[in-house]
Design a protein around this motif. Structure first.
Motif, PDB file in Angstrom:
ATOM      1  N   LEU A  76       0.958  -0.948   0.000  1.00 40.58           N
ATOM      2  CA  LEU A  76      -0.287   0.201   0.083  1.00 40.58           C
ATOM      3  C   LEU A  76       0.901   1.375  -0.124  1.00 40.58           C
ATOM      4  O   LEU A  76       0.494   2.214  -0.773  1.00 40.58           O
ATOM      5  CB  LEU A  76      -0.967  -0.047   1.086  1.00 40.58           C
ATOM      6  CG  LEU A  76      -2.143  -0.995   1.099  1.00 40.58           C
ATOM      7  CD1 LEU A  76      -2.769  -1.064   2.410  1.00 40.58           C
ATOM      8  CD2 LEU A  76      -2.954  -0.747   0.135  1.00 40.58           C
ATOM      9  N   GLY A  77       1.963   1.265   0.591  1.00 42.87           N
ATOM     10  CA  GLY A  77       2.870   2.591   0.829  1.00 42.87           C
ATOM     11  C   GLY A  77       3.489   2.688  -0.638  1.00 42.87           C
ATOM     12  O   GLY A  77       3.450   3.567  -1.026  1.00 42.87           O
TER      13      GLY A  77
ATOM     14  N   PHE B 163      -3.167   9.916  -0.376  1.00 45.06           N
ATOM     15  CA  PHE B 163      -3.603  10.125   1.101  1.00 45.06           C
ATOM     16  C   PHE B 163      -4.285   8.822   1.795  1.00 45.06           C
ATOM     17  O   PHE B 163      -3.924   8.176   2.678  1.00 45.06           O
ATOM     18  CB  PHE B 163      -4.728  10.992   1.155  1.00 45.06           C
ATOM     19  CG  PHE B 163      -4.977  11.505   2.534  1.00 45.06           C
ATOM     20  CD1 PHE B 163      -4.179  12.044   3.710  1.00 45.06           C
ATOM     21  CD2 PHE B 163      -6.352  11.013   2.917  1.00 45.06           C
ATOM     22  CE1 PHE B 163      -4.902  12.202   4.966  1.00 45.06           C
ATOM     23  CE2 PHE B 163      -6.910  11.182   4.022  1.00 45.06           C
ATOM     24  CZ  PHE B 163      -6.206  11.478   5.180  1.00 45.06           C
ATOM     25  N   LYS B 164      -5.193   8.225   1.056  1.00 46.42           N
ATOM     26  CA  LYS B 164      -5.996   6.856   1.552  1.00 46.42           C
ATOM     27  C   LYS B 164      -4.898   5.727   1.687  1.00 46.42           C
ATOM     28  O   LYS B 164      -5.128   5.113   2.637  1.00 46.42           O
ATOM     29  CB  LYS B 164      -7.040   6.529   0.729  1.00 46.42           C
ATOM     30  CG  LYS B 164      -8.329   7.901   0.677  1.00 46.42           C
ATOM     31  CD  LYS B 164      -9.441   7.150  -0.129  1.00 46.42           C
ATOM     32  CE  LYS B 164      -9.228   6.728  -1.394  1.00 46.42           C
ATOM     33  NZ  LYS B 164     -10.424   6.490  -2.262  1.00 46.42           N
TER      34      LYS B 164
ATOM     35  N   ALA C 123      -3.612   4.149   5.237  1.00 46.88           N
ATOM     36  CA  ALA C 123      -3.912   2.790   5.361  1.00 46.88           C
ATOM     37  C   ALA C 123      -2.950   1.717   5.621  1.00 46.88           C
ATOM     38  O   ALA C 123      -2.849   1.013   6.507  1.00 46.88           O
ATOM     39  CB  ALA C 123      -4.919   2.067   4.329  1.00 46.88           C
ATOM     40  N   ALA C 124      -1.816   1.998   4.912  1.00 47.90           N
ATOM     41  CA  ALA C 124      -0.416   1.443   5.170  1.00 47.90           C
ATOM     42  C   ALA C 124      -0.036   1.647   6.702  1.00 47.90           C
ATOM     43  O   ALA C 124       0.148   0.628   7.301  1.00 47.90           O
ATOM     44  CB  ALA C 124       0.516   1.835   4.240  1.00 47.90           C
ATOM     45  N   ALA C 125      -0.144   2.885   7.135  1.00 48.72           N
ATOM     46  CA  ALA C 125       0.368   3.310   8.511  1.00 48.72           C
ATOM     47  C   ALA C 125      -0.369   2.565   9.545  1.00 48.72           C
ATOM     48  O   ALA C 125      -0.002   1.920  10.491  1.00 48.72           O
ATOM     49  CB  ALA C 125       0.376   4.775   8.678  1.00 48.72           C
ATOM     50  N   VAL C 126      -1.838   2.603   9.230  1.00 45.42           N
ATOM     51  CA  VAL C 126      -2.643   1.775  10.337  1.00 45.42           C
ATOM     52  C   VAL C 126      -2.310   0.125  10.284  1.00 45.42           C
ATOM     53  O   VAL C 126      -2.324  -0.384  11.331  1.00 45.42           O
ATOM     54  CB  VAL C 126      -4.219   2.002   9.960  1.00 45.42           C
ATOM     55  CG1 VAL C 126      -5.198   1.058  10.891  1.00 45.42           C
ATOM     56  CG2 VAL C 126      -4.537   3.561  10.046  1.00 45.42           C
ATOM     57  N   ILE C 127      -2.078  -0.323   9.328  1.00 45.83           N
ATOM     58  CA  ILE C 127      -1.788  -1.727   9.048  1.00 45.83           C
ATOM     59  C   ILE C 127      -0.608  -1.985   9.780  1.00 45.83           C
ATOM     60  O   ILE C 127      -0.466  -2.893  10.431  1.00 45.83           O
ATOM     61  CB  ILE C 127      -1.991  -2.270   7.562  1.00 45.83           C
ATOM     62  CG1 ILE C 127      -3.629  -2.284   7.113  1.00 45.83           C
ATOM     63  CG2 ILE C 127      -1.688  -3.719   7.510  1.00 45.83           C
ATOM     64  CD1 ILE C 127      -3.825  -2.471   5.687  1.00 45.83           C
ATOM     65  N   LEU C 128       0.655  -1.318   9.432  1.00 43.75           N
ATOM     66  CA  LEU C 128       1.715  -1.312   9.974  1.00 43.75           C
ATOM     67  C   LEU C 128       1.354  -1.354  11.404  1.00 43.75           C
ATOM     68  O   LEU C 128       2.055  -2.158  12.186  1.00 43.75           O
ATOM     69  CB  LEU C 128       2.395  -0.406   9.718  1.00 43.75           C
ATOM     70  CG  LEU C 128       4.008  -0.317  10.173  1.00 43.75           C
ATOM     71  CD1 LEU C 128       4.744  -1.289   9.895  1.00 43.75           C
ATOM     72  CD2 LEU C 128       4.560   0.918   9.831  1.00 43.75           C
TER      73      LEU C 128
END
Length: 173
Positions: free
Chosen positions: A23-24, A52-53, A57-62
């Motif tokens: 995602l990143g 942005f989305k 999302a990548a930060a939250v999943i990490l």
């Protein structure tokens, strides 16, 4: 209940970190598709809501992968350098991989959030160019997955080492 959940937990944490990494990288690709005006090291760009989305999302999943790995891995504590030197190899590996996973989390999470926030819908930015912030954060997610799995496995091995072995009653003859 699963008798040995270690492979399942490791696989799920690894999948979350790989998804966060992808995602990143996809966020970086989406960011590069918007209009840019570049003069030397200064750049003006339109925000990309898709970037942005994906970055968020990548930060939250990490973060979720890190929380799961740490909570289920347990707490490994060492209070001094002497304790570290006297510890078993599994405990030393657990401490080292725990520290590396926290460092990797801090850097990757910061890069992903910074990249996502630079693509907020309400912001058109002009300034120094910040290339590859999202993709570097995404790549660090892969390394985070390796470190957090190493921590989880070595922490579980450390706890098994500390448990007393069950004794069987001897058969008096």
């Amino acid at each position: 209940m699963v008798k040995n959940a270690t492979p399942l937990i490791c696989l799920s944490v690894l999948i979350m970190d790989v998804v966060a990494g992808i995602l990143g990288i996809q966020a970086e690709i989406a960011q590069n598709k918007v209009h840019h005006l570049k003069v030397w090291i200064f750049e003006c760009k339109d925000p990309s809501y898709q970037a942005f989305k994906l970055g968020l999302a990548a930060a939250v999943i990490l973060a979720v992968a890190h929380v799961i790995g740490n909570l289920l891995g347990g707490c490994i504590c060492i209070s001094s350098k002497e304790d570290y030197q006297k510890a078993t190899a599994n405990k030393q590996l657990a401490i080292a991989s725990l520290i590396l996973s926290w460092i990797t989390l801090a850097v990757a999470f910061s890069l992903l959030i910074a990249g996502a926030m630079s693509n907020r819908k309400s912001r058109k930015s002009c300034g120094l160019s910040h290339h590859r912030v999202l993709s570097i954060g995404g790549i660090l997610c892969f390394f985070h997955g390796l470190f957090i799995i190493a921590y989880y496995v070595s922490a579980k091995a450390t706890f098994k080492e500390g448990k007393p072995k069950p004794t069987t009653p001897s058969n008096p003859a």
